[in-house]
Design an enzyme around this catalytic site. Sequence first.
Site, short mmCIF file in Angstrom:
data_model
loop_
_atom_site.label_atom_id
_atom_site.label_comp_id
_atom_site.label_asym_id
_atom_site.label_seq_id
_atom_site.Cartn_x
_atom_site.Cartn_y
_atom_site.Cartn_z
N LYS A 173 0.88 -1.18 0.00
CA LYS A 173 0.00 0.00 0.00
C LYS A 173 0.91 1.22 0.00
O LYS A 173 1.44 1.63 1.03
CB LYS A 173 -0.87 -0.01 1.26
CG LYS A 173 -2.22 0.60 1.13
CD LYS A 173 -2.26 2.07 0.81
CE LYS A 173 -1.90 2.97 1.96
NZ LYS A 173 -1.74 4.38 1.55
N GLU A 248 9.37 1.50 10.93
CA GLU A 248 10.39 2.53 10.74
C GLU A 248 9.68 3.86 10.86
O GLU A 248 8.91 4.24 9.97
CB GLU A 248 10.98 2.45 9.32
CG GLU A 248 11.67 1.16 8.99
CD GLU A 248 13.02 1.05 9.66
OE1 GLU A 248 13.47 2.03 10.28
OE2 GLU A 248 13.61 -0.03 9.56
N CYS A 282 13.34 10.76 7.30
CA CYS A 282 13.21 10.43 8.71
C CYS A 282 14.55 10.57 9.42
O CYS A 282 14.61 10.88 10.60
CB CYS A 282 12.63 9.03 8.89
SG CYS A 282 13.51 7.80 7.93
N GLU A 383 9.34 16.47 15.12
CA GLU A 383 9.81 16.23 13.76
C GLU A 383 9.11 17.21 12.81
O GLU A 383 7.87 17.23 12.75
CB GLU A 383 9.49 14.79 13.35
CG GLU A 383 10.06 14.45 11.98
CD GLU A 383 9.82 13.01 11.58
OE1 GLU A 383 8.69 12.51 11.79
OE2 GLU A 383 10.76 12.38 11.06
P1 ADP Z 1 3.50 10.41 6.79
O1 ADP Z 1 3.53 11.29 8.00
O2 ADP Z 1 4.81 9.99 6.27
O3 ADP Z 1 2.50 10.79 5.74
P2 ADP Z 1 1.73 8.33 7.62
O4 ADP Z 1 2.03 7.50 8.79
O5 ADP Z 1 0.53 9.19 7.66
O6 ADP Z 1 3.06 9.11 7.43
O7 ADP Z 1 1.64 7.49 6.28
C1 ADP Z 1 2.52 6.46 5.93
C2 ADP Z 1 1.75 5.37 5.23
O8 ADP Z 1 0.81 4.83 6.14
C3 ADP Z 1 0.93 5.86 4.04
O9 ADP Z 1 0.96 4.87 3.04
C4 ADP Z 1 -0.45 6.01 4.63
O10 ADP Z 1 -1.47 5.91 3.66
C5 ADP Z 1 -0.49 4.81 5.56
N1 ADP Z 1 -1.49 4.89 6.64
C6 ADP Z 1 -1.96 5.98 7.26
N2 ADP Z 1 -2.89 5.64 8.19
C7 ADP Z 1 -3.00 4.29 8.16
C8 ADP Z 1 -3.78 3.32 8.87
N3 ADP Z 1 -4.66 3.67 9.82
N4 ADP Z 1 -3.61 2.01 8.57
C9 ADP Z 1 -2.71 1.62 7.64
N5 ADP Z 1 -1.97 2.48 6.92
C10 ADP Z 1 -2.09 3.80 7.17
#
Ligand code: ADP
Length: 488
Positions: A173, A248, A282, A383
């Site tokens: 994903k 990570e 990161c 961050e």
């Molecule tokens: P960033 O701050 O780097 O955008 P996120 O943690 O929001 O970090 O997103 C990183 C990945 O996790 C993306 O692919 C996002 O779509 C996915 N993501 C966000 N929320 C969820 C969730 N509840 N379950 C699974 N994947 C998620």
Amino acid sequence: MTQQIFVAGEWREGRGDPMVSRFPADGSINAEFNAAGLADVEDAVAAAEAAWRAPSWRSRQPHERAEVLYRVSELIKSRLEELAAQQTRDNGKPLSEARGLVASAAGTARYFAAACETLEGELPTQRNADFMTLSRYEPLGVIAAITPWNSPIASEMQKVVPALAGGNAVVLKPAEATPLMALKLAELFEEAGLPKGLLSVLPGRGSVIGEAIARHPWVRKISFTGGTNTGRHLAHVAADKLIGTSLELGGKSPTIICEDADLEQAAKGVAYGIFSSAGQACIAGSRLFIHRRRYDEVMERLEEIAGGLRVGHPETAGVHLGPLISESHRDGVAAYVERAREEGGRIRVGGTIPTEGELAAGSYYPPTLIDGLPHDSAVCQEEIFGPVLVALPYDDEDELVGLANDNAYGLAAGIWSADYRRALRLADKLEAGTVWINTYKKFSISTPFGGYKESGLGREKGRRGIQAYMQQKSLYLGLDHEPIAWSD
Ligand code: ADP
């Protein structure tokens, strides 16, 4: 042709919401298509479950699995320019950086192909009188790989390849902002001969599609790179299912310039560590501690270096910083700098959103250097994920170690010193998964990577990177010809 998604070994229209990929340099549209829907998640996981159990992958000789991965590596190399251009369109990184990431992705496939071919089990005990034991590695099953937008091809390959090498299937994903690279990778794995169903790529909303994949009962591990809050949430999802995670997460990495450092080398290294990728890394070295006796000199040099960096269109040669991923992210970075101003911080370089020329069309933010803030301020602790460096002086080593470790994160750290004994002493005391000494942001696929504290759980890369996607089965072989002497 509208972009299709890769589900269960087939290219098809996604059955989810409409989705748009935009070029952060000017907001133009790269692709508009339908994201994956929940029905696609079901199909992808069902196909993955069947595919990893099928002998066509799991029971294939390790060198045969390796051959597919070697082919992926070659395909990536042969299409380096096309892939780098795609990566730049997808997330706005300068082309030079995108090329480096694509080359590293080819290296990841090659390295894990070699590791796959040479993976060994263990013989834990020497033979004793009545039995011997051996322990071998088996796949976990279906792996959820969930990735962020900042370095798509590299972070995706870092998960997909070792998982496949270990005999698993992967449902990937990618981040909402950068769906195209992962779909391109699916094409390459297909062309390399990966059996159908072992890899699906499901672009879509994290909270809907990512969540549904992670929660699916057949998913046996969640491998996630992204923000700490999402990582913590996924750790809860995994705990309920009693499955493992590799997380990570974020960072606020300290870089230390000791009194005896080569200042020119240190200043340039620090600038690279925070301002490359426009700070959207990161591992960005975002907190700088400078020995007080060298503070003014270093800050003056950093002002010159940061002021001289070229911010511009990522497809233009010689540009150091492209746009940030989106306007809303850029506004979040700018809000941190405003907060620093309000709290009495000095903005020594940068700190204003460009409004002229081509920079006005994209989500750009200049390299920004701040000092004069207490270490407990938000800008020093949180961050920011942008090109913002905050500097503080220090007087002695104990105070320094206390400050450097006074943060929720523990991803990386940098030390600049001419004295290796001093540097190693400091490295021992720093709470960080990676410590760079007299260099920064350099990577080797053979070296494990991961965070301390709230920067994550588990390690990626390295020879044990494949075992992170496997489970051990131990076998006892009886050697005695007599019945077990118990009921006599
Ligand atoms: P960033 O701050 O780097 O955008 P996120 O943690 O929001 O970090 O997103 C990183 C990945 O996790 C993306 O692919 C996002 O779509 C996915 N993501 C966000 N929320 C969820 C969730 N509840 N379950 C699974 N994947 C998620």
